[in-house]
Design a protein around this motif. Sequence first.
Motif, PDB file in Angstrom:
ATOM      1  N   UNK A   1      14.625  -6.765   8.897  1.00 18.10           N
ATOM      2  CA  UNK A   1      13.579  -5.779   8.704  1.00 18.10           C
ATOM      3  C   UNK A   1      12.900  -5.971   7.353  1.00 18.10           C
ATOM      4  N   UNK A   2      13.662  -6.195   6.282  1.00 18.54           N
ATOM      5  CA  UNK A   2      13.078  -6.210   4.946  1.00 18.54           C
ATOM      6  C   UNK A   2      12.179  -7.414   4.712  1.00 18.54           C
ATOM      7  N   UNK A   3      12.429  -8.537   5.398  1.00 19.97           N
ATOM      8  CA  UNK A   3      11.547  -9.687   5.243  1.00 19.97           C
ATOM      9  C   UNK A   3      10.161  -9.350   5.800  1.00 19.97           C
ATOM     10  N   UNK A   4      10.126  -8.744   6.969  1.00 18.87           N
ATOM     11  CA  UNK A   4       8.851  -8.345   7.570  1.00 18.87           C
ATOM     12  C   UNK A   4       8.165  -7.286   6.706  1.00 18.87           C
ATOM     13  N   UNK A   5       8.924  -6.317   6.222  1.00 16.51           N
ATOM     14  CA  UNK A   5       8.345  -5.240   5.415  1.00 16.51           C
ATOM     15  C   UNK A   5       7.784  -5.779   4.109  1.00 16.51           C
ATOM     16  N   UNK A   6       8.423  -6.775   3.521  1.00 14.47           N
ATOM     17  CA  UNK A   6       7.902  -7.320   2.266  1.00 14.47           C
ATOM     18  C   UNK A   6       6.519  -7.932   2.469  1.00 14.47           C
ATOM     19  N   UNK A   7       6.221  -8.354   3.667  1.00 11.77           N
ATOM     20  CA  UNK A   7       4.915  -8.935   3.980  1.00 11.77           C
ATOM     21  C   UNK A   7       3.865  -7.839   4.203  1.00 11.77           C
ATOM     22  N   UNK A   8       4.264  -6.737   4.843  1.00  7.35           N
ATOM     23  CA  UNK A   8       3.295  -5.702   5.219  1.00  7.35           C
ATOM     24  C   UNK A   8       3.362  -4.445   4.365  1.00  7.35           C
ATOM     25  N   UNK A   9       4.195  -4.432   3.325  1.00  8.85           N
ATOM     26  CA  UNK A   9       4.304  -3.207   2.525  1.00  8.85           C
ATOM     27  C   UNK A   9       2.975  -2.867   1.870  1.00  8.85           C
ATOM     28  N   UNK A  10       2.691  -1.589   1.812  1.00  8.74           N
ATOM     29  CA  UNK A  10       1.426  -1.121   1.267  1.00  8.74           C
ATOM     30  C   UNK A  10       0.391  -0.837   2.347  1.00  8.74           C
ATOM     31  N   UNK A  11       0.659  -1.280   3.561  1.00  9.67           N
ATOM     32  CA  UNK A  11      -0.237  -1.013   4.690  1.00  9.67           C
ATOM     33  C   UNK A  11       0.208   0.309   5.313  1.00  9.67           C
ATOM     34  N   UNK A  12      -0.739   1.128   5.710  1.00  3.99           N
ATOM     35  CA  UNK A  12      -0.397   2.412   6.328  1.00  3.99           C
ATOM     36  C   UNK A  12       0.443   2.151   7.580  1.00  3.99           C
ATOM     37  N   UNK A  13       1.539   2.899   7.755  1.00  4.00           N
ATOM     38  CA  UNK A  13       2.397   2.663   8.924  1.00  4.00           C
ATOM     39  C   UNK A  13       1.677   2.852  10.252  1.00  4.00           C
ATOM     40  N   UNK A  14       0.627   3.648  10.266  1.00  5.23           N
ATOM     41  CA  UNK A  14      -0.138   3.840  11.496  1.00  5.23           C
ATOM     42  C   UNK A  14      -0.795   2.563  11.985  1.00  5.23           C
ATOM     43  N   UNK A  15      -1.238   1.725  11.057  1.00  6.56           N
ATOM     44  CA  UNK A  15      -1.847   0.455  11.451  1.00  6.56           C
ATOM     45  C   UNK A  15      -0.815  -0.475  12.078  1.00  6.56           C
ATOM     46  N   UNK A  16       0.388  -0.424  11.534  1.00  9.10           N
ATOM     47  CA  UNK A  16       1.479  -1.242  12.093  1.00  9.10           C
ATOM     48  C   UNK A  16       1.881  -0.702  13.461  1.00  9.10           C
ATOM     49  N   UNK A  17       1.935   0.622  13.589  1.00  8.60           N
ATOM     50  CA  UNK A  17       2.239   1.233  14.886  1.00  8.60           C
ATOM     51  C   UNK A  17       1.207   0.805  15.917  1.00  8.60           C
ATOM     52  N   UNK A  18      -0.049   0.846  15.533  1.00  8.28           N
ATOM     53  CA  UNK A  18      -1.129   0.418  16.440  1.00  8.28           C
ATOM     54  C   UNK A  18      -0.877  -1.016  16.927  1.00  8.28           C
ATOM     55  N   UNK A  19      -0.517  -1.898  16.000  1.00  4.01           N
ATOM     56  CA  UNK A  19      -0.249  -3.297  16.353  1.00  4.01           C
ATOM     57  C   UNK A  19       0.947  -3.405  17.305  1.00  4.01           C
ATOM     58  N   UNK A  20       2.013  -2.652  17.006  1.00  7.39           N
ATOM     59  CA  UNK A  20       3.210  -2.700  17.865  1.00  7.39           C
ATOM     60  C   UNK A  20       2.882  -2.219  19.275  1.00  7.39           C
TER      61      UNK A  20
END
Length: 158
Positions: A1-20
């Motif tokens: 999890x932390x490797x992926x988060x280090x790449x996307x940290x600072x992005x609103x979680x809603x944008x990531x949810x949209x992608x998922x």
Amino acid sequence: MFKEISIIKGIHPGLILERKLREKKLKKSRFAITIKEYPQTLTAITKGKRAMNPTLAFKIEQALGLEEGYFMVLQAFYDMKEEKLRQHSSNGTPDLSKLRPGLFWDTDINTIDWQGQKRAVIERVIERGSEEEKAEIKRFYGEKAFNKIAGALKLQHA
């Protein structure tokens, strides 16, 4: 999890949810109903207009098979990024060493009301500034405000 988060940290979680949801070919409204949430709530989060909360994050993570805490960690990183931006912009002025005084030839750069004249400053820098000056003004006011005014300026000149 932390490797992926280090790449996307600072992005609103809603944008990531949209992608998922897109990756799993799930419609937001139908997904919201399956986790017993209002579709408007999910839409507000995916548009970045609402923060993720622990209860909702837990429901979403379970439904999508994600590691527990995934969205709350993203929310924490996003909140920290926003706080840093607020503290930078509350300093009152951008880093004047990155702005040419000639850019504001018609006024004394030390007397500019940076908050009151935000639109005029951003427009001036977009029209006449160097890439470094644009980057500093974007950092000072925030990317969202900068891009909003830049978009309006493009529409005026179209």
